[in-house]
Design an enzyme around this catalytic site. Sequence first.
Site, mmCIF file in Angstrom:
data_model
loop_
_atom_site.group_PDB
_atom_site.id
_atom_site.type_symbol
_atom_site.label_atom_id
_atom_site.label_comp_id
_atom_site.label_asym_id
_atom_site.label_seq_id
_atom_site.Cartn_x
_atom_site.Cartn_y
_atom_site.Cartn_z
ATOM 1 N N LYS A 13 0.838 -1.218 0.000
ATOM 2 C CA LYS A 13 0.000 0.000 0.000
ATOM 3 C C LYS A 13 0.870 1.265 0.000
ATOM 4 C CE LYS A 13 -2.098 -1.082 3.901
ATOM 5 N NZ LYS A 13 -1.481 -2.395 4.207
ATOM 6 N N ARG A 88 -10.309 0.928 7.708
ATOM 7 C CA ARG A 88 -9.786 -0.373 8.086
ATOM 8 C C ARG A 88 -10.798 -1.234 8.843
ATOM 9 N NH1 ARG A 88 -4.073 0.203 8.306
ATOM 10 N NH2 ARG A 88 -3.016 -1.617 9.095
ATOM 11 N N ARG A 127 11.827 -5.836 5.712
ATOM 12 C CA ARG A 127 11.680 -4.392 5.448
ATOM 13 C C ARG A 127 12.839 -3.579 6.029
ATOM 14 N NH1 ARG A 127 6.032 -1.665 5.803
ATOM 15 N NH2 ARG A 127 5.856 -2.821 7.748
ATOM 16 N N ARG A 131 10.481 -1.045 12.372
ATOM 17 C CA ARG A 131 9.125 -0.855 12.913
ATOM 18 C C ARG A 131 8.865 -1.832 14.031
ATOM 19 N NH1 ARG A 131 4.528 0.086 8.346
ATOM 20 N NH2 ARG A 131 3.316 -1.081 9.879
ATOM 21 N N ARG A 142 -1.082 -8.965 13.220
ATOM 22 C CA ARG A 142 -1.601 -8.004 12.231
ATOM 23 C C ARG A 142 -2.379 -8.716 11.132
ATOM 24 N NH1 ARG A 142 3.884 -5.502 10.835
ATOM 25 N NH2 ARG A 142 2.817 -4.266 9.249
HETATM 26 P P1 AP5 Z 1 4.724 -1.581 1.975
HETATM 27 O O1 AP5 Z 1 4.499 -0.771 0.754
HETATM 28 O O2 AP5 Z 1 5.332 -0.923 3.137
HETATM 29 O O3 AP5 Z 1 3.363 -2.331 2.370
HETATM 30 P P2 AP5 Z 1 2.128 -1.837 3.208
HETATM 31 O O4 AP5 Z 1 0.939 -2.481 2.639
HETATM 32 O O5 AP5 Z 1 2.135 -0.352 3.310
HETATM 33 O O6 AP5 Z 1 2.474 -2.519 4.600
HETATM 34 P P3 AP5 Z 1 2.376 -1.950 6.071
HETATM 35 O O7 AP5 Z 1 3.184 -2.857 6.934
HETATM 36 O O8 AP5 Z 1 2.674 -0.492 6.125
HETATM 37 O O9 AP5 Z 1 0.840 -2.166 6.322
HETATM 38 P P4 AP5 Z 1 0.030 -2.122 7.616
HETATM 39 O O10 AP5 Z 1 -1.347 -2.081 7.125
HETATM 40 O O11 AP5 Z 1 0.366 -3.214 8.548
HETATM 41 O O12 AP5 Z 1 0.572 -0.798 8.364
HETATM 42 P P5 AP5 Z 1 -0.015 0.658 8.577
HETATM 43 O O13 AP5 Z 1 1.115 1.574 8.625
HETATM 44 O O14 AP5 Z 1 -1.130 0.941 7.669
HETATM 45 O O15 AP5 Z 1 5.603 -2.845 1.581
HETATM 46 C C1 AP5 Z 1 6.083 -3.736 2.587
HETATM 47 C C2 AP5 Z 1 7.538 -4.103 2.300
HETATM 48 O O16 AP5 Z 1 7.605 -4.837 1.072
HETATM 49 C C3 AP5 Z 1 8.453 -2.882 2.092
HETATM 50 O O17 AP5 Z 1 9.718 -3.166 2.598
HETATM 51 C C4 AP5 Z 1 8.499 -2.725 0.576
HETATM 52 O O18 AP5 Z 1 9.691 -2.129 0.137
HETATM 53 C C5 AP5 Z 1 8.388 -4.164 0.096
HETATM 54 N N1 AP5 Z 1 7.695 -4.295 -1.181
HETATM 55 C C6 AP5 Z 1 6.642 -3.553 -1.639
HETATM 56 N N2 AP5 Z 1 6.246 -3.968 -2.855
HETATM 57 C C7 AP5 Z 1 7.050 -5.015 -3.169
HETATM 58 C C8 AP5 Z 1 7.121 -5.886 -4.302
HETATM 59 N N3 AP5 Z 1 6.300 -5.747 -5.336
HETATM 60 N N4 AP5 Z 1 8.039 -6.855 -4.286
HETATM 61 C C9 AP5 Z 1 8.901 -6.997 -3.226
HETATM 62 N N5 AP5 Z 1 8.882 -6.203 -2.130
HETATM 63 C C10 AP5 Z 1 7.963 -5.242 -2.100
HETATM 64 O O19 AP5 Z 1 -0.646 0.542 10.047
HETATM 65 C C11 AP5 Z 1 0.191 0.320 11.160
HETATM 66 C C12 AP5 Z 1 -0.646 0.288 12.418
HETATM 67 O O20 AP5 Z 1 -1.254 1.564 12.623
HETATM 68 C C13 AP5 Z 1 -1.815 -0.701 12.432
HETATM 69 O O21 AP5 Z 1 -1.421 -1.992 12.826
HETATM 70 C C14 AP5 Z 1 -2.751 -0.050 13.445
HETATM 71 O O22 AP5 Z 1 -2.304 -0.278 14.756
HETATM 72 C C15 AP5 Z 1 -2.571 1.430 13.150
HETATM 73 N N6 AP5 Z 1 -3.532 1.935 12.166
HETATM 74 C C16 AP5 Z 1 -3.239 2.498 10.951
HETATM 75 N N7 AP5 Z 1 -4.351 2.842 10.293
HETATM 76 C C17 AP5 Z 1 -5.383 2.488 11.108
HETATM 77 C C18 AP5 Z 1 -6.783 2.571 10.980
HETATM 78 N N8 AP5 Z 1 -7.370 3.073 9.874
HETATM 79 N N9 AP5 Z 1 -7.547 2.100 11.998
HETATM 80 C C19 AP5 Z 1 -6.980 1.601 13.114
HETATM 81 N N10 AP5 Z 1 -5.670 1.487 13.298
HETATM 82 C C20 AP5 Z 1 -4.862 1.931 12.304
HETATM 83 MG MG MG Z 2 2.371 1.016 4.863
#
Ligand code: AP5
Ligand code: MG
Length: 186
Positions: A13, A88, A127, A131, A142
Amino acid sequence: MRIIIFGPPGAGKGTQAKKVAEHLGIVHLSTGKMFRDAINEGTELGKLVKSIIDEGHLVPDQTVVDMVEETIANEDYSKGYILDGFPRTVEQAVAFDNLLERRGESVDVFISLHAPDHELIQRLLSRGEGRSDDTEEKIKTRLEVYKKETAPVMEYYQQAGMFRSVDGTGTVDQIFQRILSAIPKR
Ligand code: AP5
Ligand code: MG
């Protein structure tokens, strides 16, 4: 243009939202990044959400919705934005719809990225951004939280008719091209 990019942890994402935002000249809003910044800055919000994020659980809906509402009211967001990590839960999706309706706006497209669990886990473990939620145990939590609380959001947008499913495997550029094809032309 208002876009939602959706998917499990590690789906790409953040990686793709950044590219889409640059390409379209719109803002990238990652709720996860906003929370991590708040934690690093030691704000009240950061203190409130730290233990929740460290554990891989979800921040309460109202906290997230209020933060998004306040953020998109900024002038920078008037040309459009791509939401990464929000909504979410179905409750957040409903609240967001109500918020947009009050503003006389709507979502143009909901892009759902998918990839197999083993690939998600591999990506998150390698990654290397330090984090707190990227440990094997927290990644498992997660993914469970995603399946139980977040995946139902897909059905909500399927019914609303702007749902697009995009294969999240392959190279970053291949996926980016698939996403661009899924975005409606204006
Ligand atoms: P990346 O692009 O970082 O993936 P991502 O989908 O953004 O993964 P996240 O870990 O950020 O998702 P998440 O939903 O757990 O975290 P969020 O920050 O939203 O890619 C991942 C890795 O793979 C990177 O190293 C990248 O380089 C690599 N990669 C990408 N594409 C690739 C490819 N094609 N091939 C190979 N490698 C690749 O949320 C974190 C926390 O915040 C949640 O757990 C929750 O506690 C809170 N939170 C956030 N939003 C909410 C909400 N709306 N409601 C409640 N709690 C929330
Ligand atoms: Mg992310």
